[in-house]
Design a protein around this motif. Structure first.
Motif, PDB file in Angstrom:
ATOM      1  N   HIS A 151       0.812  -1.220   0.000  1.00  6.19           N
ATOM      2  CA  HIS A 151       0.000   0.000   0.000  1.00  6.19           C
ATOM      3  C   HIS A 151       0.844   1.268   0.000  1.00  6.19           C
ATOM      4  CE1 HIS A 151      -3.517  -2.448   0.190  1.00  6.19           C
ATOM      5  NE2 HIS A 151      -2.941  -3.152   1.135  1.00  6.19           N
TER       6      HIS A 151
ATOM      7  N   CYS B 246      -1.881   2.326  -5.303  1.00  4.65           N
ATOM      8  CA  CYS B 246      -1.022   1.490  -4.453  1.00  4.65           C
ATOM      9  C   CYS B 246      -0.198   0.521  -5.298  1.00  4.65           C
ATOM     10  CB  CYS B 246      -1.860   0.689  -3.465  1.00  4.65           C
ATOM     11  SG  CYS B 246      -2.663   1.704  -2.227  1.00  4.65           S
TER      12      CYS B 246
ATOM     13  N   CYS C 220      -7.630   0.985  -4.950  1.00  2.51           N
ATOM     14  CA  CYS C 220      -7.130  -0.168  -4.189  1.00  2.51           C
ATOM     15  C   CYS C 220      -8.161  -0.541  -3.132  1.00  2.51           C
ATOM     16  CB  CYS C 220      -5.807   0.200  -3.525  1.00  2.51           C
ATOM     17  SG  CYS C 220      -5.089  -1.131  -2.549  1.00  2.51           S
TER      18      CYS C 220
ATOM     19  N   CYS D  21      -7.780  -0.943  -0.165  1.00  2.00           N
ATOM     20  CA  CYS D  21      -7.530  -0.277   1.120  1.00  2.00           C
ATOM     21  C   CYS D  21      -8.223   1.080   1.159  1.00  2.00           C
ATOM     22  CB  CYS D  21      -6.032  -0.094   1.344  1.00  2.00           C
ATOM     23  SG  CYS D  21      -5.285   1.187   0.318  1.00  2.00           S
TER      24      CYS D  21
HETATM   25 ZN    ZN Z   1      -3.839   0.102  -1.027  1.00  2.45          ZN
END
Ligand code: ZN
Length: 294
Positions: free
Chosen positions: A157, A174, A167, A169
């Motif tokens: 990340h 990332c 992404c 996240c």
């Molecule tokens: Zn990420």
């Protein structure tokens, strides 16, 4: 010393009996049955432990973010539903009174490689695992560097493309959205209109001389390399161990070894890039080692 070690992933649990020298005396695999939920998984672990006699320690490597001091799961993704907040260490120690170490799977694999595998004579190195995402671990003096709150090493990340791909996240651009095995597979499927692909199929096409595949693989390896350029400049490691099934393809390590030095400053270029050695035994070996060291 007799150690029972588990490596818990989204689809399978690897189980091994390991001695103090790090020899695997026996091992087997059972399905995780993750869909049955965290409580069912915990109860199955307890049941399996009950099948063994005279255990001195238990070591557990598991997917998800782990509080290794409390031995509990801080966060697990939907690959292991209901696993978040599971107090693995407490549950096992209450049931069996056997000291138990719990560690995140990438950290455990890195410790396995540090003591029994690719980094066996090197106690300061980086370990990255390429798969659906990219996991990482920083090892210094044979121990995991954890950072202030225990979560250091999320190489996947770090951002290599500002404003780039979404992404999971919640971020954009990332490293893992460009350099993971999944990123390679989806690009091959998309660009070449192939309905099913995996690492093996892709590298077989490369062997057959498919130039479109070669271009996509080289682009992907360039992405991998650019991430490593950042990590080399931050950590100045002497060794980087690359894991994940795809790394068994010799083309990958060769490409990175040839190309990485072109993008790093000369005094960093002593870094060696090697493939992980322990395969899917790394997790149980690392977990066992952490249990021994408790
Ligand atoms: Zn990420």
């Amino acid at each position: 010393m007799k150690i029972l070690a588990f490596d818990i992933g989204g689809t399978a649990i690897k189980i091994g009996i390991i001695n103090e020298q790090g020899h695997i005396l026996e091992s087997r695999e059972v399905p995780t049955l993750a869909k049955e939920g965290g409580e069912a998984l915990m109860n199955r672990l307890l049941m399996i432990i009950g099948e063994y006699k005279d255990l001195d320690r238990i070591g557990i490597s598991t997917a998800g973010q782990v509080d290794h001091i409390e031995g509990k799961i801080i966060f697990a993704s939907e690959n292991l539903p209901g696993w978040t907040d599971m107090e693995i260490k407490r549950r096992i120690e209450e049931a069996y009174n056997i000291p138990t170490a719990v560690e995140n799977d990438v950290n455990a694999a890195a410790i396995g490689e540090a003591y029994y595998g690719a980094a066996a004579d090197n106690k300061a190195f980086l370990c990255l695992a390429y798969g659906t995402g990219i996991g990482g671990a920083i090892v210094e003096n044979g121990k995991i560097y954890r950072g202030a709150f225990g979560s250091a090493g999320e190489f996947g990340h770090t951002i290599t493309h500002v404003g780039g791909n979404d992404c999971n996240c919640g971020g954009k651009g990332c490293y893992e959205t460009y350099a993971s095995t999944s990123a390679l597979v989806s690009r091959v499927m998309h660009d070449l209109c192939i309905e099913e692909a995996n690492g093996r199929i892709i590298f077989k096409l490369l062997e057959e001389g498919n130039q479109d595949i070669k271009k996509i693989i080289n682009d992907w390896l360039f992405e991998i390399t650019m991430g490593l350029v950042n990590f080399v400049h931050i950590f100045n490691p002497s060794l980087i161990v690359l894991g994940g099934g795809i790394m068994a393809q010799p083309y990958i390590i060769r490409y990175i070894t040839e190309n990485l030095p072109k993008y790093i400053m000369p005094n960093y270029s002593r870094v060696k890039i090697v493939e992980a050695k322990l395969g899917n035994n790394a997790g149980i070996l690392g977990a066992a080692h952490m249990a021994i060291e408790m």
